[in-house]
Each structure stands twice: as structure tokens, then as C-alpha cells.
Design a protein around this motif. Structure first.
Motif, PDB file in Angstrom:
ATOM      1  N   ASP A  48       2.505 -11.967  -7.748  1.00 38.04           N
ATOM      2  CA  ASP A  48       3.448 -11.221  -7.092  1.00 38.04           C
ATOM      3  C   ASP A  48       3.838  -9.769  -7.862  1.00 38.04           C
ATOM      4  N   ALA A  49       2.950  -8.887  -7.528  1.00 39.87           N
ATOM      5  CA  ALA A  49       3.114  -7.615  -8.369  1.00 39.87           C
ATOM      6  C   ALA A  49       4.463  -6.969  -7.775  1.00 39.87           C
ATOM      7  N   ALA A  50       5.149  -6.366  -8.917  1.00 39.49           N
ATOM      8  CA  ALA A  50       6.389  -5.800  -8.498  1.00 39.49           C
ATOM      9  C   ALA A  50       6.371  -4.839  -7.519  1.00 39.49           C
ATOM     10  N   LEU A  51       5.441  -3.795  -7.772  1.00 41.97           N
ATOM     11  CA  LEU A  51       5.198  -2.630  -7.127  1.00 41.97           C
ATOM     12  C   LEU A  51       3.654  -2.451  -6.698  1.00 41.97           C
ATOM     13  N   VAL A  52       3.122  -2.089  -5.607  1.00 41.21           N
ATOM     14  CA  VAL A  52       1.771  -1.471  -6.038  1.00 41.21           C
ATOM     15  C   VAL A  52       1.462  -0.386  -4.795  1.00 41.21           C
ATOM     16  N   PHE A  53       0.785   0.698  -5.541  1.00 37.81           N
ATOM     17  CA  PHE A  53       0.707   1.863  -4.561  1.00 37.81           C
ATOM     18  C   PHE A  53      -0.672   1.856  -4.338  1.00 37.81           C
ATOM     19  N   LYS A  54      -1.176   2.433  -3.042  1.00 39.05           N
ATOM     20  CA  LYS A  54      -2.329   2.737  -2.640  1.00 39.05           C
ATOM     21  C   LYS A  54      -2.283   4.099  -2.214  1.00 39.05           C
ATOM     22  N   ASN A  55      -3.211   4.762  -2.856  1.00 36.25           N
ATOM     23  CA  ASN A  55      -3.175   6.283  -2.679  1.00 36.25           C
ATOM     24  C   ASN A  55      -1.781   6.912  -2.572  1.00 36.25           C
ATOM     25  N   GLY A  56      -1.107   6.494  -3.255  1.00 35.26           N
ATOM     26  CA  GLY A  56       0.406   7.085  -3.604  1.00 35.26           C
ATOM     27  C   GLY A  56       1.383   6.523  -2.598  1.00 35.26           C
TER      28      GLY A  56
ATOM     29  N   GLY B 180      -5.416   8.452 -15.376  1.00 37.06           N
ATOM     30  CA  GLY B 180      -5.517   9.825 -15.937  1.00 37.06           C
ATOM     31  C   GLY B 180      -5.445  10.832 -14.757  1.00 37.06           C
ATOM     32  N   PRO B 181      -4.843  11.826 -14.990  1.00 34.40           N
ATOM     33  CA  PRO B 181      -4.739  13.069 -13.658  1.00 34.40           C
ATOM     34  C   PRO B 181      -6.108  13.148 -13.094  1.00 34.40           C
ATOM     35  N   GLY B 182      -5.957  13.354 -11.871  1.00 37.84           N
ATOM     36  CA  GLY B 182      -7.214  13.407 -10.850  1.00 37.84           C
ATOM     37  C   GLY B 182      -7.700  12.009 -10.166  1.00 37.84           C
ATOM     38  N   ALA B 183      -7.073  10.809 -10.966  1.00 37.74           N
ATOM     39  CA  ALA B 183      -7.440   9.623 -10.227  1.00 37.74           C
ATOM     40  C   ALA B 183      -6.666   9.423  -8.857  1.00 37.74           C
ATOM     41  N   ILE B 184      -7.132   8.794  -8.027  1.00 38.00           N
ATOM     42  CA  ILE B 184      -6.407   8.168  -6.888  1.00 38.00           C
ATOM     43  C   ILE B 184      -5.207   7.583  -7.317  1.00 38.00           C
ATOM     44  N   ALA B 185      -4.153   7.620  -6.711  1.00 39.46           N
ATOM     45  CA  ALA B 185      -2.977   6.824  -7.198  1.00 39.46           C
ATOM     46  C   ALA B 185      -2.770   5.433  -6.755  1.00 39.46           C
ATOM     47  N   ASP B 186      -3.697   4.587  -7.339  1.00 36.40           N
ATOM     48  CA  ASP B 186      -3.927   3.199  -6.935  1.00 36.40           C
ATOM     49  C   ASP B 186      -3.318   2.617  -8.305  1.00 36.40           C
ATOM     50  N   ILE B 187      -1.893   2.106  -8.121  1.00 37.58           N
ATOM     51  CA  ILE B 187      -1.031   1.556  -9.330  1.00 37.58           C
ATOM     52  C   ILE B 187      -0.804   0.396  -8.917  1.00 37.58           C
ATOM     53  N   ALA B 188      -0.791  -0.597 -10.039  1.00 35.05           N
ATOM     54  CA  ALA B 188      -0.118  -2.048  -9.904  1.00 35.05           C
ATOM     55  C   ALA B 188       1.001  -1.981 -10.925  1.00 35.05           C
ATOM     56  N   VAL B 189       2.180  -2.601 -10.808  1.00 41.43           N
ATOM     57  CA  VAL B 189       3.119  -2.759 -11.582  1.00 41.43           C
ATOM     58  C   VAL B 189       3.659  -4.216 -11.743  1.00 41.43           C
TER      59      VAL B 189
END
Length: 543
Positions: A468-476, A446-455
Motif C-alpha cells: 500500500d504505497a503512501a503516494l504514487v505519481f505517474k507522469n506527475g 534526476g532532473p529530466g526523468a518522467i515524474a514516476d514516483i513511489a512513496v
């Protein structure tokens, strides 16, 4: 810079946004779709699953025990591989640094070290500071230390106990409190080799039950989000499901978290007097809403058991494989390092099944957490295989064919048809851990969360998907592509500063001078010693 992660199947139980949608990032945080601006960078992820970064609430990744295990078993870690220069422990081997890389490759972005001795806090934080990419936190161990046991014996006020617990959490820079076989390490010093919930610690006259109740209440009064994290009595012993059940009942409605419940899921049925009681424990958890648990799943192969439960490690030395171990009797927390190989024999098969029964029979994914008690049940690198076992019944049944059937007959695993969904996985490994730890800035998209994202690339091969994650973002920052770390950065160490009466500092100063002949300065340290989120090149975590 505005980043768009486009066209993926978003799985975000907190915000209830199922289906395909874009995720937008700006300055390290998730934002609403901009009205008037285009993305500076777009990542097309059609056909992929998009989740928040995963959170591991119980993994032994730093501190004295972990470091000692590396010394005992140099053959088990790549101690001499090359690594990036100018990192905090650049000459100390690859193992610690590689921890962050391996977690990130699987889409994990936050990990909690659940057993930090307060007197060893500086070393623990220095070691955690060498782990890149992921954010870290610790739980401080109490429950065998002389100061607390003396206060309980002497009927100290709740306010005094609260101040001591708050001081410990604050000075150790931890996120919560752990109790390990409460009172047993103190009793071990007086030659007691087994310790149950209502046994009494000699010289103090207090029971294990009283210690747990005292700490549980203090954690609640202080408003520490994570409930008392309990490593109960009688770990690994046949019939110890009764101990776990009694510990749950003793919580009396207050929040409590039971660690690695798999190691307490044992009964005494069958010819070998060792059977599964997982179904009974799962039913008790299902009907006791104040209880959360993590599993501590056993997987097959070589590992090493690391624990401050000196009583358990002492008894486990006889089954060490290979035949070498370390036992130490610390001032407040003893412990030991005992290597162990889980085999597909009767005992290994039953332990493997007990963990899966707990995962599959506890109905609410918000109250059961995904762990192997790394490295005790298995290294965390076994997580992709475990995800597959939970999500695919056919894979479980195929694996069961390889195991000891006489052991599996004493479990309910064959009759369980449940398969975890992606949403349940997202709850168990993202949303629920964030809630349990009081971290509302992560675990969701959700908006406001740190951009820790796993694809992840969705497919039949669940192991490959989660390994083997396709993409991983840590704090964007994009840190992983196709399961390979492509960019390093430092995470941060999260900790609490509970309110306390400053008079406790003078009391602790006097206590340390009297007991150790040392200034309190030897046991405290500044914030500069812990890891703070920065670009990798600055190496700001170096102490």
C-alpha cells in the motif's frame, strides 16, 4: 504546475542522492529545485521512503495466452465486477483493467509483457490498451517461425536476418525480442516431445543453439538495448541447471538475458532425484558479466502457468490443478494454459528455496531482476511478501519452518544471511530494469526523468510498506493515496523502430500471400491501435 514532494528519504542509486531531500515536479517531469518559484502543491512525506516508480520486465499481462487463461479459469478472476464505463473493453470484465490498478498500488509504473506472438500483436496491444495508469511494452517472440528457420537453414546473410528481425520488432510494436525453447515448437509439430540445446529441428536441420546464436547476434547488430530474452530448453526438468549453464557459456561474451532462472535451478541429487543447483548457477552468473537474469520466484497457492513453450505445457498437463488445461499448436508459436497449485510439499518447498537462493547469492543487483514470471511462479500481487523474504532473514527462517525440511536440506538457503537493503531493492526494481530496457527517462529521480514516483511509509511491516504505497505519481499525476487508486489516467506503450531495408516488406508480402493466402495487412496495424499517454477521460487508447 510545480509540485514538491517534501522531506522524504530519497533512495535513488542512479544519481547517488541518499538522505532526506525534496523532489520537484513540473509538467510531468522531475526538475531541479526552482530558484525563484514556490510549489503550487506540496506533499509532506517525512518518515517515508521516496523511490522512482518500479519497473517489471517480465509479467504476462496481455495477449492470447492471458485471455485464454481467463476463459479457462473464470472462477479465478472477478469477471463481473463493476468498472468505470466507457473504457476500451468496458464489457469484457474487470481483470485486464484491474491489472494497472493493482500494479500502481504497489508503486509500479512500467510493466513489460515478455511473450507476444507477432501474429497476435494487434490483440495483445488492444488488451494492453485497457490497462490504466502504467506504461507498457512487449517483447516479440521469434525462434520457432518458419521464415526464420528457413533463412537459417538456407544460410541467409546476416543482413537479411537483421532485416527480418527489425521488421518483426517494428510491425509488432515491440521493445525487444524473446526466444522460447528455440525450435521446440517447430519440432513438436513432428511429434518430438523433448528438445535440448543441441537437438535438431526436423525439416530445417538447425539446432536450438544455432537459433539462439542467430537471434542474439541480430539483436546486437541492430542495437536493440534489451539483450535477447531467452526462455531456455528443458524448463522445469530435474538436472536442467546443466542446460542453463550451457546456454550461458554459449553466449560467448555477447549480452544475453535468461528468463525465470528459478525454473532452471534443479539438480538430480537426493532420494527423489530433484535438488537445488542454484548456488552453482549463481556462481556462474556472478562470473559471467554479459549475463542478466530474472528469477521467476515461486510462492505458495493457486496460480496458472501460461507459456508458449508447448513442449513444457504438454508435459505439465498431467499435474494440472484443477484438472483442466488447454494446449494449442500455433503456426509459429504453440503453447498452453495449465493451472497449478504450489504446495508446501517437497517439490514446492525446493522451488521456493531455489528462487530465493538465486536472489540472495547473485551479488550484483544490477543483473538480477525481481519477477515471479506472473502468473507462472505466482501472481504479481505476491510481490510485497517476496520483498519481505528478501529483506528480512528472520521472516525467511520462520517460513522455512513451515516447509518440507528434506527438500530444504538440499539447498543452501539456511546458511544465507544476506538481507536486501532499500538501495538494492531500488537498483533491482528501478534503476537496473530501466538500463536493461534502454529507458533512460525512468528508473531514477534526476532532473529530466518522467515524474514516476513511489512513496512508501517506512516500517517493520515490509509487506504493508510495499503493498500500500503512501503516494504514487505517474507522469506527475497523483494516482494512488494510501494504497488506493484515486485518479485514473492512460499510460503509453513503448516500442522500437529498428532500421531495415524496405525490400523486406515486399518479401513478407509475398510470403504471407503464399503461406496464408492473406494480405500482409492482416498482420500489421497502425500506431493508432496502441496505447498512447493521455488523460483518462479521452479514452484515446480505444482502437
Amino acid at each position: 504546475m510545480i509540485i514538491r514532494v517534501a522531506g522524504g528519504e530519497v533512495v535513488d542509486p542512479v544519481n547517488g542522492f541518499p538522505g532526506k531531500r525534496d523532489v520537484w515536479i513540473k509538467d510531468g517531469f522531475i526538475i531541479e529545485k526552482p530558484v525563484s518559484k514556490r510549489a503550487d502543491k506540496t506533499y509532506e512525506v517525512s518518515g517515508c521512503v521516496v523511490m522512482a516508480g518500479a519497473i517489471d520486465i517480465h509479467s504476462h499481462i496481455g495477449g492470447g495466452n492471458v485471455n485464454t487463461a481467463r476463459l479457462l479459469l473464470p472462477e479465478q478472476h472477478a469477471a463481473h465486477l463493476k468498472r468505470p464505463l466507457h473504457t476500451p473493453l468496458a464489457n469484457a470484465g474487470w481483470s485486464t483493467f484491474n491489472t494497472g490498478c493493482l500494479y500502481a498500488q504497489m508503486g509500479f509504473t512500467t510493466v513489460v509483457e515478455p511473450a507476444m506472438s507477432p501474429t497476435n500483436a494487434l490483440h495483445t496491444h488492444m488488451e494492453l490498451a485497457d490497462i490504466p495508469i502504467i506504461d507498457k511494452a512487449t517483447l516479440a517472440i521469434l525462434g520457432n517461425d518458419d521464415f526464420l528457420l528457413s533463412m537459417i537453414r538456407d544460410n541467409a546473410s546476416s543482413a537479411m536476418i537483421d532485416d527480418y528481425v527489425a521488421w518483426t520488432v517494428s510491425t509488432a510494436r515491440s521493445l525487444g525480442v524473446k526466444v522460447i525453447n528455440a525450435g521446440a515448437a517447430a519440432a513438436f509439430k513432428e511429434n518430438i516431445r523433448s528438445f535440448a540445446l543441441d537437438d535438431v529441428v526436423p525439416s530445417y536441420g538447425v539446432t536450438s543453439r544455432k537459433i539462439v546464436e542467430t537471434l542474439q547476434s541480430a539483436v546486437g547488430r541492430l542495437g536493440i538495448p534489451h539483450p535477447l530474452h531467452v526462455h531456455a530448453n528443458n524448463l522445469g526438468i530435474a538436472g536442467n541447471a546443466a542446460t542453463a549453464a550451457e546456454t550461458i557459456r554459449a553466449s560467448q561474451g555477447q549480452p544475453i538475458h535468461l528468463a525465470h532462472l528459478q525454473f532452471y535451478g534443479y539438480g538430480t541429487e537426493g532420494k527423489r532425484g530433484f535438488s537445488s543447483e542454484a548456488a552453482r548457477l549463481a556462481d556462474l552468473v556472478n562470473n559471467t558479466e554479459n549475463v542478466t537474469i530474472d528469477v521467476g520466484q515461486v510462492m505458495f497457492g493457486q496460480t496458472v502457468t501460461i507459456s508458449s513453450d508447448v513442449t513444457r505445457q504438454y508435459s505439465g498437463m498431467r499435474t494440472a490443478s484443477p484438472k483442466k488445461s488447454i494446449l494449442f499448436d500455433g503456426d509459429g508459436n504453440g503453447g498452453g494454459i495449465v493451472p497449478y497449485r504450489y504446495r508446501k510439499d517437497y517439490y514446492g518447498s525446493l522451488q521456493w528455496a531455489v528462487g530465493l537462493e538465486l536472489f540472495l547469492l547473485i551479488n550484483d543487483p544490477w543483473r538480477v531482476f525481481f519477477t515471479t514470471d506472473h502468473p507462472n511462479g505466482a501472481p504479481f500481487t505476491a510481490y510485497p511478501e517476496l520483498f519481505e523474504l528478501l529483506m528480512r532473514r528472520d521472516v525467511r527462517h520462520a517460513k522455512m519452518e513451515e516447509l518440507d525440511h528434506s527438500a530444504l536440506e538440499l539447498t543452501t538457503l539456511a546458511s544465507i544471511s544476506r538481507e536486501y537493503t532499500l538501495e538494492e531493492v531500488a537498483v533491482m526494481t528501478r534503476a537496473a530494469p530501466a538500463k536493461l530496457l534502454g529507458l533512460d527517462d525512468r528508473g531514477h529521480l534526476g532532473p529530466g526523468a518522467i515524474a514516476d514516483i513511489a512513496v512508501y511509509r517506512k516500517g517493520q511491516d515490509v509487506q504493508k510498506m510495499f503493498r500500500d504505497a503512501a503516494l504514487v505519481f505517474k507522469n506527475g499525476d497523483l494516482v494512488v493515496e494510501d494504497g488506493v487508486v484515486t485518479h485514473y489516467r492512460w499510460g503509453k506503450t513503448m516500442h522500437l523502430n529498428p532500421p531495415l531495408d524496405k525490400a523486406i516488406i515486399k518479401r513478407m508480402q509475398a510470403y504471407h500471400e503464399d503461406r496464408y493466402g492473406l494480405s500482409l495487412d492482416w498482420f500489421t496495424f497502425s500506431d493508432s491501435a496502441i496505447c498512447r499517454e493521455t488523460p483518462f477521460a479521452e479514452v484515446a487508447c480505444k482502437s
